[in-house]
Design a protein around this motif. Structure first.
Motif, PDB file in Angstrom:
ATOM      1  N   ILE A 103      99.548  69.901  24.794  1.00  0.00           N
ATOM      2  CA  ILE A 103      99.413  71.364  24.829  1.00  0.00           C
ATOM      3  C   ILE A 103      99.862  71.967  23.502  1.00  0.00           C
ATOM      4  O   ILE A 103     100.975  71.710  23.038  1.00  0.00           O
ATOM      5  CB  ILE A 103     100.230  71.960  25.991  1.00  0.00           C
ATOM      6  CG1 ILE A 103      99.742  71.378  27.325  1.00  0.00           C
ATOM      7  CG2 ILE A 103     100.110  73.478  25.999  1.00  0.00           C
ATOM      8  CD1 ILE A 103     100.587  71.793  28.510  1.00  0.00           C
ATOM      9  N   THR A 104      99.013  72.769  22.895  1.00  0.00           N
ATOM     10  CA  THR A 104      99.329  73.429  21.630  1.00  0.00           C
ATOM     11  C   THR A 104      99.977  74.791  21.887  1.00  0.00           C
ATOM     12  O   THR A 104      99.972  75.309  23.011  1.00  0.00           O
ATOM     13  CB  THR A 104      98.056  73.606  20.789  1.00  0.00           C
ATOM     14  OG1 THR A 104      97.050  74.252  21.594  1.00  0.00           O
ATOM     15  CG2 THR A 104      97.520  72.253  20.337  1.00  0.00           C
ATOM     16  N   ARG A 105     100.517  75.404  20.817  1.00  0.00           N
ATOM     17  CA  ARG A 105     101.272  76.653  20.953  1.00  0.00           C
ATOM     18  C   ARG A 105     100.461  77.772  21.592  1.00  0.00           C
ATOM     19  O   ARG A 105     100.997  78.600  22.325  1.00  0.00           O
ATOM     20  CB  ARG A 105     101.775  77.118  19.576  1.00  0.00           C
ATOM     21  CG  ARG A 105     102.901  76.278  19.010  1.00  0.00           C
ATOM     22  CD  ARG A 105     103.219  76.692  17.581  1.00  0.00           C
ATOM     23  NE  ARG A 105     103.590  78.095  17.488  1.00  0.00           N
ATOM     24  CZ  ARG A 105     104.821  78.551  17.663  1.00  0.00           C
ATOM     25  NH1 ARG A 105     105.793  77.718  17.962  1.00  0.00           N
ATOM     26  NH2 ARG A 105     105.076  79.841  17.537  1.00  0.00           N
ATOM     27  N   ASP A 106      99.171  77.803  21.311  1.00  0.00           N
ATOM     28  CA  ASP A 106      98.351  78.877  21.863  1.00  0.00           C
ATOM     29  C   ASP A 106      98.087  78.715  23.352  1.00  0.00           C
ATOM     30  O   ASP A 106      97.471  79.587  23.980  1.00  0.00           O
ATOM     31  CB  ASP A 106      97.016  78.980  21.104  1.00  0.00           C
ATOM     32  CG  ASP A 106      96.215  77.692  21.175  1.00  0.00           C
ATOM     33  OD1 ASP A 106      96.795  76.637  21.487  1.00  0.00           O
ATOM     34  OD2 ASP A 106      95.001  77.743  20.905  1.00  0.00           O
ATOM     35  N   ARG A 107      98.559  77.592  23.927  1.00  0.00           N
ATOM     36  CA  ARG A 107      98.392  77.356  25.362  1.00  0.00           C
ATOM     37  C   ARG A 107      99.720  77.246  26.091  1.00  0.00           C
ATOM     38  O   ARG A 107      99.768  76.827  27.241  1.00  0.00           O
ATOM     39  CB  ARG A 107      97.549  76.096  25.587  1.00  0.00           C
ATOM     40  CG  ARG A 107      96.112  76.264  25.123  1.00  0.00           C
ATOM     41  CD  ARG A 107      95.278  75.041  25.401  1.00  0.00           C
ATOM     42  NE  ARG A 107      95.432  74.000  24.404  1.00  0.00           N
ATOM     43  CZ  ARG A 107      95.629  72.705  24.673  1.00  0.00           C
ATOM     44  NH1 ARG A 107      95.743  72.300  25.930  1.00  0.00           N
ATOM     45  NH2 ARG A 107      95.726  71.823  23.712  1.00  0.00           N
TER      46      ARG A 107
END
Length: 286
Positions: A103-107
């Motif tokens: 999971i990336t920061r935008d998620r």
């Protein structure tokens, strides 16, 4: 000392409330304290006593008491306890989920609710000193008409649009068209488990899909009872909660220092709303 017996009662009561505040979280007001002073005077059969703020201020000053405003939950644990607890939570829950599902920061989302007294008028006014006694408030300054707003942002700073829960199923203000933001109804205008399911499925997840696609997302919430069931497998299956939505709960008593919504987002929203509302009213009256 005049009315020394009443003052003694007041001091004893203040000491009791101070000692029990950490456990009960029950504060005091001037009016309550003055009413109690009058009650003690009646019980002591003191007939020439009149409880006033001036008298109470002198009692507080003589006995070393002052009034403070308690904010949030930040003082419920010391800094070392907080740092240990939040570090453990990040390692065992946050980082593990982020790593496992890529999971990336935008998620990585954080959401929180807040009540908004949308009809409440400001009760401050600037007047000449000689006329000050002629100015009084009105019911609208004590209005309890409330909606609940859900705020949600991602760790990269991107925002999920606001959504609102109100009491009315078909509010009059929406008669002329569709609500400008997502709206649902609940008898107490609060986020229950049912409303949370509505928000996740009909609003939050749809927004996530439109921006990020069908990929894993982490939603961080506090330990409110309306949220707790969202992570239970049986509950997720029953209500068809998206499989790719991972829900994480912050530890108890840390939200005031670790939840982004409590770091000024809620306060900024409310101040902005009141500023715009007051400006619109003044533009009419002026």
């Amino acid at each position: 000392m005049k009315f020394g017996d009443i003052e003694k009662k007041v001091v004893e009561y203040l000491e009791l409330r101070e000692a029990s505040f950490v456990r009960t979280k029950c504060g005091l007001s001037w009016d309550v304290l003055l009413a109690k002073a009058s009650q003690w005077a009646d019980k002591l059969e003191i007939t020439n006593f009149s409880a006033s703020r001036g008298w109470l201020q002198k009692v507080l000053h003589r006995n070393g008491f002052t009034m403070v405003t308690a904010h949030g939950e930040a003082n419920e644990m010391d800094e070392n306890q907080f740092q240990d607890l939040i570090a453990k939570w990040k390692q065992e829950h946050l980082k593990r989920s982020i790593t496992k599902y890529g999971i990336t920061r935008d998620r990585v989302y954080n959401a929180d609710q807040t009540g908004l007294f949308y009809n409440k008028l400001p009760n401050k006014v600037f007047v000449s000193m000689e006329n000050a006694k002629d100015f009084h408030g009105c019911k609208a300054m004590r209005s309890k008409d409330r909606v609940t707003i859900m705020l949600c942002t991602a760790a990269d700073g991107s925002k999920v649009p606001l959504s609102i829960v109100g009491k009315s199923k078909n509010p009059h203000c929406f008669k002329l068209g569709r609500p400008p933001i997502k709206y649902t109804q609940q008898n107490k205008s609060w986020f229950t488990s049912k409303v949370m399911v509505w928000w996740v499925k009909e609003f939050f997840w749809q927004h996530h899909l439109s921006k990020r696609g069908i990929v894993y997302a982490l939603l961080i919430l506090d330990n409110c009872t309306a949220h707790n069931s969202l992570d239970a497998d049986e509950f997720k299956r029953k209500h068809n909660i998206p499989e790719k939505l991972i829900v994480g709960f912050l530890p108890k008593n840390v939200t005031s220092r670790s939840q982004p919504a409590d770091m000024g987002m809620v306060a900024t929203l409310k101040v902005g709303y009141r500023y715009l509302m007051l400006n619109k009213l003044l533009s009419v009256y002026d």
